[in-house]
Every structure is written in C-alpha cells, then in structure tokens.
Design a protein around this motif. Structure first.
Motif, PDB file in Angstrom:
ATOM      1  N   THR A   2       0.845  -1.179   0.000  1.00 15.25           N
ATOM      2  CA  THR A   2       0.000   0.000   0.000  1.00 15.25           C
ATOM      3  C   THR A   2       0.880   1.228   0.000  1.00 15.25           C
ATOM      4  OG1 THR A   2      -0.128   0.125   2.403  1.00 15.25           O
ATOM      5  CG2 THR A   2      -1.856  -1.135   1.287  1.00 15.25           C
ATOM      6  N   GLY A   3       0.292   2.325  -0.394  1.00 11.05           N
ATOM      7  CA  GLY A   3       1.026   3.574  -0.386  1.00 11.05           C
ATOM      8  C   GLY A   3       0.319   4.566   0.512  1.00 11.05           C
ATOM      9  N   LEU A  16       6.474   8.970  -2.440  1.00  8.03           N
ATOM     10  CA  LEU A  16       5.386   8.085  -2.021  1.00  8.03           C
ATOM     11  C   LEU A  16       5.966   6.989  -1.140  1.00  8.03           C
ATOM     12  CD1 LEU A  16       2.357   7.148  -2.371  1.00  8.03           C
ATOM     13  CD2 LEU A  16       3.252   5.620  -4.144  1.00  8.03           C
ATOM     14  N   VAL A  18       5.849   3.350   0.558  1.00  5.26           N
ATOM     15  CA  VAL A  18       5.289   2.039   0.260  1.00  5.26           C
ATOM     16  C   VAL A  18       5.832   1.049   1.284  1.00  5.26           C
ATOM     17  CG1 VAL A  18       5.172   0.166  -1.441  1.00  5.26           C
ATOM     18  CG2 VAL A  18       5.168   2.541  -2.215  1.00  5.26           C
ATOM     19  N   ASP A  24       4.896  -9.369  -1.260  1.00  6.74           N
ATOM     20  CA  ASP A  24       5.832  -8.722  -2.182  1.00  6.74           C
ATOM     21  C   ASP A  24       7.174  -9.447  -2.247  1.00  6.74           C
ATOM     22  OD1 ASP A  24       4.033  -6.545  -2.638  1.00  6.74           O
ATOM     23  OD2 ASP A  24       4.701  -5.661  -0.737  1.00  6.74           O
ATOM     24  N   ARG A  38       6.002  -2.769  -9.734  1.00  8.34           N
ATOM     25  CA  ARG A  38       4.713  -2.388  -9.129  1.00  8.34           C
ATOM     26  C   ARG A  38       4.874  -1.156  -8.249  1.00  8.34           C
ATOM     27  NH1 ARG A  38       2.960  -6.947  -5.787  1.00  8.34           N
ATOM     28  NH2 ARG A  38       1.024  -5.811  -5.574  1.00  8.34           N
ATOM     29  N   PHE A  39       5.951  -1.116  -7.461  1.00  8.13           N
ATOM     30  CA  PHE A  39       6.194   0.047  -6.602  1.00  8.13           C
ATOM     31  C   PHE A  39       6.374   1.306  -7.460  1.00  8.13           C
ATOM     32  CE2 PHE A  39       8.615  -2.940  -3.453  1.00  8.13           C
ATOM     33  CZ  PHE A  39       7.421  -3.498  -3.030  1.00  8.13           C
ATOM     34  N   GLU A  41       5.287   1.783 -10.511  1.00  4.81           N
ATOM     35  CA  GLU A  41       3.996   2.102 -11.151  1.00  4.81           C
ATOM     36  C   GLU A  41       3.141   2.952 -10.222  1.00  4.81           C
ATOM     37  OE1 GLU A  41       0.987   2.433 -13.845  1.00  4.81           O
ATOM     38  OE2 GLU A  41       2.892   1.426 -14.253  1.00  4.81           O
ATOM     39  N   ARG A  42       3.078   2.564  -8.971  1.00  3.95           N
ATOM     40  CA  ARG A  42       2.297   3.350  -8.008  1.00  3.95           C
ATOM     41  C   ARG A  42       2.872   4.755  -7.860  1.00  3.95           C
ATOM     42  NH1 ARG A  42      -0.700  -0.017  -3.507  1.00  3.95           N
ATOM     43  NH2 ARG A  42      -1.378  -1.703  -4.867  1.00  3.95           N
ATOM     44  N   SER A  45       1.903   6.735 -11.032  1.00  3.82           N
ATOM     45  CA  SER A  45       0.462   7.026 -11.044  1.00  3.82           C
ATOM     46  C   SER A  45       0.108   8.109 -10.036  1.00  3.82           C
ATOM     47  CB  SER A  45      -0.348   5.761 -10.753  1.00  3.82           C
ATOM     48  OG  SER A  45      -0.234   4.850 -11.818  1.00  3.82           O
ATOM     49  N   ASP A  46       0.667   8.005  -8.822  1.00  5.44           N
ATOM     50  CA  ASP A  46       0.393   9.028  -7.819  1.00  5.44           C
ATOM     51  C   ASP A  46       1.012  10.365  -8.198  1.00  5.44           C
ATOM     52  OD1 ASP A  46      -1.055   7.212  -6.362  1.00  5.44           O
ATOM     53  OD2 ASP A  46       0.050   7.538  -4.493  1.00  5.44           O
TER      54      ASP A  46
END
Length: 147
Positions: A2-3, A16, A18, A24, A38-39, A41-42, A45-46
């Motif tokens: 989660t972030g 961000l 994480v 993971d 994935r990290f 990417e978040r 996106s954020d």
C-alpha cells in the motif's frame, strides 16, 4: 503493498511511501525483483494524479488515451525486505517525441534500493500509439524535475 499520500517537493520530485508486505517477497523474505515495477507504477500514477493528470480523465476523453511502457531499465542496489518502509521518488523528465520519460528511485531511509529509467508512450484505447495529449504535455511542463 500500500502507499500513503504522496507529495511533490520544490524540485518537482514526487515522494510516495510504500510498505513491503509478505506478498511482495520471495521465499527468502526479500522483495521479488518484478515487484519493484509495481512500486514504481504506483509512484508514477500518484505523481501524475498529484500533478493534476489522472488516468481516469485520460480514459474519459472523447479520444481516450492511456500509457504503456516501452522501456524499463532497473538497477537493483540493495535488497528490500518484508516490513521495510520504502520511499518511491518519481521525477518527470519530459517528453521526447512520442516518449514520456521518468526517473524513479526506491529508498529505504537514505539507502538507494533500486533506480529505474522509465519510458512510456501514450496509446489510443485500442492500443495503437499516439502523440501525448497536448493539454497533458503543457500541464506537465511545470513539473519537469529541477536537478
């Protein structure tokens, strides 16, 4: 994974946090290499959301648009482990033709865990490449990373 809410600093670098969860990691308790993507990417996106560009708004345009990655270069420096709190720092470098360039770094405290150079392109909803949406490019100009 989660972030927490990100922020953009005075140099236009997005931060961000994480948390690394058991899911993971691999059997050794270290983050499985693909999960760094994935990290990152978040983080991207954020960053875009905090900069005023949401994926949803791009998809809801009369001419829907999305991103796809065309090049990812990751340098793994240290192993992150379950329960580590990572800070994903994302930098928007700019647009070069159809390419949108980002640099991202995963930190654990002051330690660099992984670094990535990311190249994305904008696509139509059917997957065909397209030039980046001009309004987005214009809006993101003010967020180019100031080294």
């Amino acid at each position: 994974m989660t972030g927490t809410s990100g922020r953009i600093d005075e140099r236009n670098q997005h931060w961000l946090q994480v948390r690394v969860y058991y899911e993971d990691t691999d059997f050794t308790g270290m983050v499985y290499h693909a999960n760094y993507l994935r990290f990152f990417e978040r983080g991207r996106s954020d960053f875009l959301r905090d900069a005023g560009v949401s994926h949803q708004s791009l998809l809801q345009r009369p001419d829907p648009a999305a991103f796809t990655l065309t090049n990812v270069n990751v340098d793994f420096r240290k192993a992150a482990k379950v329960d580590d709190l990572l800070e994903i720092r994302s930098r928007y470098i700019g647009v070069q033709g159809a390419r949108i360039i980002f640099q991202q770094t995963a930190f654990r405290g002051d330690e660099v865990v992984a670094e990535a150079d990311i190249t994305a392109v904008m696509i139509h909803s059917d997957g065909r490449p397209r030039r980046p949406v001009p309004e987005m490019v214009e809006h993101l100009k003010s967020f180019i990373f100031a080294a």
